[in-house]
Design an enzyme around this catalytic site. Sequence first.
Site, short mmCIF file in Angstrom:
data_model
loop_
_atom_site.label_atom_id
_atom_site.label_comp_id
_atom_site.label_asym_id
_atom_site.label_seq_id
_atom_site.Cartn_x
_atom_site.Cartn_y
_atom_site.Cartn_z
N LYS A 54 4.30 8.28 -10.77
CA LYS A 54 3.40 9.19 -10.71
C LYS A 54 3.90 10.34 -9.60
O LYS A 54 3.60 11.61 -10.08
CB LYS A 54 1.99 8.85 -10.10
CG LYS A 54 1.04 8.12 -11.24
CD LYS A 54 -0.13 7.25 -10.66
CE LYS A 54 -0.47 6.57 -11.95
NZ LYS A 54 -1.47 5.47 -11.43
N GLN A 98 -5.00 3.43 -6.59
CA GLN A 98 -4.41 2.83 -7.67
C GLN A 98 -5.12 1.22 -8.00
O GLN A 98 -5.30 0.75 -6.81
CB GLN A 98 -3.18 2.33 -7.42
CG GLN A 98 -2.47 1.59 -8.44
CD GLN A 98 -2.04 2.38 -9.80
OE1 GLN A 98 -1.76 3.49 -9.55
NE2 GLN A 98 -2.13 1.55 -10.91
N ASP A 121 -9.07 10.46 -11.93
CA ASP A 121 -9.15 9.31 -12.61
C ASP A 121 -10.36 9.37 -13.73
O ASP A 121 -10.59 8.47 -14.65
CB ASP A 121 -9.06 7.99 -12.13
CG ASP A 121 -7.76 7.25 -12.23
OD1 ASP A 121 -7.10 7.65 -13.00
OD2 ASP A 121 -7.56 6.21 -11.26
#
Length: 296
Positions: A54, A98, A121
Amino acid sequence: MSAKRIDGKAFAADVRAQVATHVARLKEESGLTPGLAVVLVGEDPASQVYVKNKGIQTREVGMNSFEHKLDAATSEADLLALIARLNADPTVHGILVQLPLPGHLDSDLVINAIDPAKDVDGFHISNVGLLGTGQKAMVPCTPLGCLMMLRDHLGSLSGLDAVVVGRSNIVGKPMAQLLLAESCTVTIAHSRTKNLAEVCKRADILVAAVGRPEMIPGDWVKPGATVIDVGINRIERDGKMKLVGDVDFASAVEVAGAITPVPGGVGPMTIACLLANTLTACCRAHGLAEPEGLTA
Ligand code: NDP
C-alpha cells in the site's frame, strides 16, 4: 466458447494511472497532496506485506504515505489516541487500520473512531448506513473494484439478476448494496442457503466471496453470465502452492460470458480502489469536484 478473461491487473494499472493524473492536477491547481495513513498493529506477516505494498503504490501515484507501525501489545487507549491525532491532521485525507487487529483490541470500536470522511476502507457504521440508504459514502475497496469491472464489461447493470455468494461486512453485504443501487435484482447467498447451485444458475452476474477453493463449478454458472471471483485461497496442487478462487475456473470459463481469474482478477483492484478513495476523500474535504469513474 471460452469466456472473456477480465484482466484485473491491467484494469488496476489504469485506475492507478487515472488517480496519478488527478493527483498531479490537484497539486498543480490547488497545491494539495492527498495523504493516506496506514496503521499496523503487531507483526502479522501477511499484513506487513499488504501495508508495504500500500505504501509503495500510494507514493507511486504521487500521494503522501504515512505508516504507523505499533507494537502488538499497544493498548486500545494508545491506538485511539493515534486515530484522534490522524483525524485532526489536515495532511491526512485517508486512514486505514490494517485488520485483523490483535485479540485484545475491539475492531468495531477502533474502526468507528475513524472520522467517517477519512474512512477510506468504508467500514465505519456511518459509511455503511450512507451506502445502504443510497447516499454519498466511502465505499469498501474490494466491492468498489468489482463494480468498476462490471460496469466496464456490461455498461448498464439495470434489471440484471445478481447473486452474491457470501455475506461478510467487508465484501458480500456492500457488494449487494452496490448492485442494488445499480438496479440489479439481488440475491445474497450464504452457508445456510438451500439449493445454492440453482440460485447461482439464475445469475446474470455471479459474485463469489466465500473463501472455499473452487467450490462453484461451471455447471452452477448460467451460460453467458459475468463471474466475479473474489476468493483468494492458497492450496497445494501437484506438490506446489497455488492461489485459486472460489470458482472452478477451468469449468466456469467454458460457460461464462466473462470471468475474473485468480490471481490477476479482483485482487489487484483492492489497493487501486484504496488510492481512488483517498483521492475522493481529499476532493470532498476541500469541496472540489470528485474524480469521475473512480467512485460508486
Ligand atoms: P468471510 O469468511 O468473512 O465470509 C465468507 C462468507 O461465505 C460468509 O458469509 C459465509 O456464510 C459464506 N460461506 C461459507 N461457506 C459457504 C458455503 N459452503 N456456501 C455458501 N456460502 C458460504 O470472508 P470474506 O468475505 O472476508 O472473504 C471471502 C473471500 O474473499 C476470501 O477468500 C478472502 O480471502 C477473499 N477476499 C479477497 C479480497 C481481495 O481480492 N482483495 C479482499 C477481501 C476478501 P455465513 O455468513 O453463513 O457463515
